[in-house]
Scaffold this active site. Sequence first.
Site, short mmCIF file in Angstrom:
data_model
loop_
_atom_site.label_atom_id
_atom_site.label_comp_id
_atom_site.label_asym_id
_atom_site.label_seq_id
_atom_site.Cartn_x
_atom_site.Cartn_y
_atom_site.Cartn_z
N CYS A 1 4.09 -4.13 -8.36
CA CYS A 1 3.40 -2.78 -8.13
C CYS A 1 3.04 -2.22 -9.67
CB CYS A 1 4.25 -1.84 -7.62
SG CYS A 1 5.92 -1.63 -8.28
N HIS B 1 8.78 1.81 -7.26
CA HIS B 1 7.64 1.74 -6.64
C HIS B 1 6.54 2.48 -7.71
CE1 HIS B 1 4.43 0.25 -4.43
NE2 HIS B 1 4.11 1.16 -3.71
N ASP C 1 -2.78 3.39 -3.12
CA ASP C 1 -1.69 2.20 -3.36
C ASP C 1 -2.32 1.12 -3.60
OD1 ASP C 1 0.54 0.77 -3.44
OD2 ASP C 1 1.76 1.94 -2.41
#
Length: 333
Positions: free
Chosen positions: A126, A166, A181
């Site tokens: 991520c 994250h 995202d």
Amino acid sequence: MIRIAQLVIVLALTLTTTFYSLAQRSDFQQIDFSRADNMALRFPNHSLKNIKVLADKLTQGLTTDVEKFRALYRWVCDNIAYDYALFEKNRRLRAKQENTADDIARNKKFNAEVFRTLLEKHRTVCTGYAYLLRELCSHVGISCVIVDGYGRTANANIGGNGIPNHSWNAVQLHGKWYLSDPTWASGAVESQFHLFIKNYDDAYFLSDPNVFIQNHYPLDPQWTLLKTNTVTLNEFLNRPIIYSNAYHYQVDNPSPTRFNVAVRKGEEISFQFDSRHDFSQAALMVDGKSIQHSFDKKGLRYSTVQAFNNKGVHVVHLMIDNKSVLTYRVSVK
């Protein structure tokens, strides 16, 4: 120093005036993103050795910032793969991190590995997705930041104290900040064999902050983009599990508000949620068996009642149009 101070003041004023205007995809209903998506398709597996060249190619001929951002976002989602081995390594590091000098050194070494893998193999975790999107945006004059926090899935941050695991992005478009995202939008890791399955999910593009907060909790609360964020970290970690379909159907304010629900044998539970999107059917699935319900509707609020007559632990899914939206675990005594 004076110029820096003036810049900080201007930035602070900008953030104050634009942060808490509820920003979401519906602001751009009039925009046809097909041109931007087609631009992203024109440069598959393009080298990342010169990010500016790539950014210029992807945004050539696009006139609005939101279209430019879309092209950059889609390219990242479509061309970068999730690296499960790096994810596992990162998870182990975060789980035992205590911010000691050794931890900081290990993080620096790991980050170097993340970015090297990103540049050479187009694979990352991520942090790499969020970093690449930010860098691409910076080359075309779009303000984009990395937001670190807690991501909540069926396998992570269910109860307990939570682990920051994250990273995602906030982007400023036409004077307002939006949440996206690219990692979760790019696909998912198959749980049994830990293989990354590329499958673009548009739910995480310029998402509704009211839905986004249900499985993204930022370390810095200003990045919730909510005027009044009354959700505590503990409440976030214990909420029902939500899936991307909750974004598509704009599901909000679910009840019960906790993932784990305890009742006595024969007791009923009222399941409720808000939705601002049309759908054909809602149902509950209990232990893998779909139970058709008549949901009462008052305004945006839908509700139904389910009795639990068997002792034990039951997994309950809220289904909309045969798609999983929410999950609960019900313990019956």
